[in-house]
Design a protein around this motif. Structure first.
Motif, mmCIF file in Angstrom:
data_model
loop_
_atom_site.group_PDB
_atom_site.id
_atom_site.type_symbol
_atom_site.label_atom_id
_atom_site.label_comp_id
_atom_site.label_asym_id
_atom_site.label_seq_id
_atom_site.Cartn_x
_atom_site.Cartn_y
_atom_site.Cartn_z
ATOM 1 N N TYR A 169 0.863 -1.106 -0.094
ATOM 2 C CA TYR A 169 0.049 0.157 -0.181
ATOM 3 C C TYR A 169 0.803 1.376 0.051
ATOM 4 O O TYR A 169 0.668 2.064 -0.798
ATOM 5 C CB TYR A 169 -0.949 -0.142 1.175
ATOM 6 C CG TYR A 169 -1.827 1.234 1.301
ATOM 7 C CD1 TYR A 169 -2.854 1.532 0.621
ATOM 8 C CD2 TYR A 169 -1.330 2.106 2.203
ATOM 9 C CE1 TYR A 169 -3.699 2.499 0.758
ATOM 10 C CE2 TYR A 169 -2.141 3.481 2.157
ATOM 11 C CZ TYR A 169 -3.333 3.586 1.487
ATOM 12 O OH TYR A 169 -4.064 4.748 1.484
ATOM 13 N N ASN A 170 1.878 1.351 0.904
ATOM 14 C CA ASN A 170 2.697 2.613 0.782
ATOM 15 C C ASN A 170 3.418 2.515 -0.456
ATOM 16 O O ASN A 170 3.573 3.828 -0.805
ATOM 17 C CB ASN A 170 3.711 2.306 2.090
ATOM 18 C CG ASN A 170 3.158 2.530 3.427
ATOM 19 O OD1 ASN A 170 1.802 2.669 3.568
ATOM 20 N ND2 ASN A 170 3.722 1.824 4.375
ATOM 21 N N GLN A 171 3.853 1.635 -1.057
ATOM 22 C CA GLN A 171 4.807 1.645 -2.221
ATOM 23 C C GLN A 171 3.771 2.271 -3.315
ATOM 24 O O GLN A 171 4.162 3.293 -3.826
ATOM 25 C CB GLN A 171 5.092 0.429 -2.710
ATOM 26 C CG GLN A 171 6.289 -0.364 -1.993
ATOM 27 C CD GLN A 171 6.516 -1.798 -2.463
ATOM 28 O OE1 GLN A 171 5.532 -2.356 -2.993
ATOM 29 N NE2 GLN A 171 7.493 -2.235 -2.248
ATOM 30 N N THR A 189 8.393 0.669 2.793
ATOM 31 C CA THR A 189 8.037 0.353 1.378
ATOM 32 C C THR A 189 8.729 -0.627 0.890
ATOM 33 O O THR A 189 8.661 -1.069 -0.406
ATOM 34 C CB THR A 189 8.435 1.471 0.434
ATOM 35 O OG1 THR A 189 9.746 2.168 0.730
ATOM 36 C CG2 THR A 189 7.455 2.921 1.040
ATOM 37 N N HIS A 190 9.780 -1.283 1.267
ATOM 38 C CA HIS A 190 10.519 -2.348 0.957
ATOM 39 C C HIS A 190 11.141 -3.244 1.942
ATOM 40 O O HIS A 190 11.317 -2.899 3.278
ATOM 41 C CB HIS A 190 11.636 -2.097 0.017
ATOM 42 C CG HIS A 190 12.466 -0.919 0.536
ATOM 43 N ND1 HIS A 190 12.439 0.496 0.598
ATOM 44 C CD2 HIS A 190 13.922 -0.801 1.046
ATOM 45 C CE1 HIS A 190 13.111 1.308 1.244
ATOM 46 N NE2 HIS A 190 14.375 0.387 1.288
ATOM 47 N N LYS A 203 11.145 -6.801 12.434
ATOM 48 C CA LYS A 203 11.025 -5.274 13.114
ATOM 49 C C LYS A 203 11.229 -4.418 11.821
ATOM 50 O O LYS A 203 11.891 -4.747 10.585
ATOM 51 C CB LYS A 203 12.295 -5.038 13.926
ATOM 52 C CG LYS A 203 12.218 -5.749 15.132
ATOM 53 C CD LYS A 203 13.555 -5.349 15.871
ATOM 54 C CE LYS A 203 13.574 -6.095 17.341
ATOM 55 N NZ LYS A 203 14.733 -6.035 18.011
ATOM 56 N N THR A 204 10.527 -3.286 11.482
ATOM 57 C CA THR A 204 10.757 -2.287 10.421
ATOM 58 C C THR A 204 12.167 -1.350 11.063
ATOM 59 O O THR A 204 11.953 -0.929 12.037
ATOM 60 C CB THR A 204 9.519 -1.548 10.297
ATOM 61 O OG1 THR A 204 8.254 -2.414 9.925
ATOM 62 C CG2 THR A 204 9.772 -0.537 9.370
ATOM 63 N N THR A 205 12.904 -1.236 10.083
ATOM 64 C CA THR A 205 14.009 -0.397 10.231
ATOM 65 C C THR A 205 14.137 0.840 9.197
ATOM 66 O O THR A 205 13.181 0.569 8.412
ATOM 67 C CB THR A 205 15.204 -0.935 10.043
ATOM 68 O OG1 THR A 205 15.412 -1.878 8.994
ATOM 69 C CG2 THR A 205 15.413 -1.906 11.217
ATOM 70 N N CYS A 222 12.356 1.911 4.592
ATOM 71 C CA CYS A 222 11.429 2.916 4.660
ATOM 72 C C CYS A 222 11.926 4.041 3.559
ATOM 73 O O CYS A 222 13.079 3.990 3.113
ATOM 74 C CB CYS A 222 11.168 3.674 5.854
ATOM 75 S SG CYS A 222 10.450 2.525 7.164
ATOM 76 N N THR A 223 10.874 4.581 2.999
ATOM 77 C CA THR A 223 11.118 5.690 2.169
ATOM 78 C C THR A 223 10.855 7.011 2.922
ATOM 79 O O THR A 223 9.758 7.079 3.634
ATOM 80 C CB THR A 223 10.308 5.643 0.795
ATOM 81 O OG1 THR A 223 10.522 4.582 0.089
ATOM 82 C CG2 THR A 223 10.157 6.970 -0.067
ATOM 83 N N ALA A 224 11.880 8.056 2.973
ATOM 84 C CA ALA A 224 11.525 9.300 3.394
ATOM 85 C C ALA A 224 10.844 10.074 2.654
ATOM 86 O O ALA A 224 10.937 10.312 1.455
ATOM 87 C CB ALA A 224 12.807 9.918 3.811
ATOM 88 N N LEU A 225 9.671 10.804 3.395
ATOM 89 C CA LEU A 225 8.970 11.867 2.849
ATOM 90 C C LEU A 225 9.459 13.139 3.456
ATOM 91 O O LEU A 225 9.306 13.313 4.797
ATOM 92 C CB LEU A 225 7.391 11.904 3.008
ATOM 93 C CG LEU A 225 6.878 10.687 2.093
ATOM 94 C CD1 LEU A 225 7.436 9.233 1.909
ATOM 95 C CD2 LEU A 225 5.281 10.862 2.304
ATOM 96 N N ILE A 226 9.611 14.216 2.788
ATOM 97 C CA ILE A 226 10.365 15.342 3.580
ATOM 98 C C ILE A 226 9.591 16.569 3.263
ATOM 99 O O ILE A 226 9.115 16.815 2.063
ATOM 100 C CB ILE A 226 11.869 15.725 2.864
ATOM 101 C CG1 ILE A 226 12.872 14.802 2.950
ATOM 102 C CG2 ILE A 226 12.385 17.003 3.374
ATOM 103 C CD1 ILE A 226 12.970 13.670 1.974
#
Length: 119
Positions: free
Chosen positions: A40-42, A84-85, A92-94, A98-102
């Motif tokens: 979903y996030n991707q 996202t991957h 654990k999610t690290t 993740c994808t950073a949204l700035i």
């Protein structure tokens, strides 16, 4: 004594097969929750447009996995990290998954590794 041993041995052999049949989710199950969230996030990240508001993105994608906030050159910078991957199967999610949204001044100004590195 021999009778107790035979009963115990019979139970051990019988119950051994049950252990194989009992269990929860495994990697070979159709799709786990983290995989659904990741997909979903991707999909959402692939449709992002610059200048969307921070609140709009939070409404769309929900709570981030991680977040950062700081001031740079007199501007408030907020970074939301969404999974996202997949990198490592450790439960654990690290941040590296993740994808950073700035966001600057509550507006989306970029996303991804390069945008994060340019901060």
């Amino acid at each position: 004594m021999l009778a107790k041993f035979l009963v115990a041995a019979t139970l051990a052999i019988t119950l051994t097969g049950c252990v194989v049949a009992v269990g929860g989710k495994h990697e070979f199950d159709d799709e786990s929750n983290w995989q659904k969230t990741q997909r979903y996030n991707q999909d959402q990240v692939n449709q992002l447009e610059l200048d969307r508001s921070l609140q709009d993105i939070r409404n769309l994608m929900g709570a981030p996995d991680f977040s950062e906030s700081f001031s740079k050159d007199g501007e408030t910078v907020q970074v939301l990290f969404y999974r996202t991957h997949h990198v490592k199967s450790d439960g654990k999610t690290t941040k590296d998954e993740c994808t950073a949204l700035i966001f600057k001044q509550n507006k989306l100004v970029g996303w991804g590794d390069k945008a994060y590195q340019y901060l």
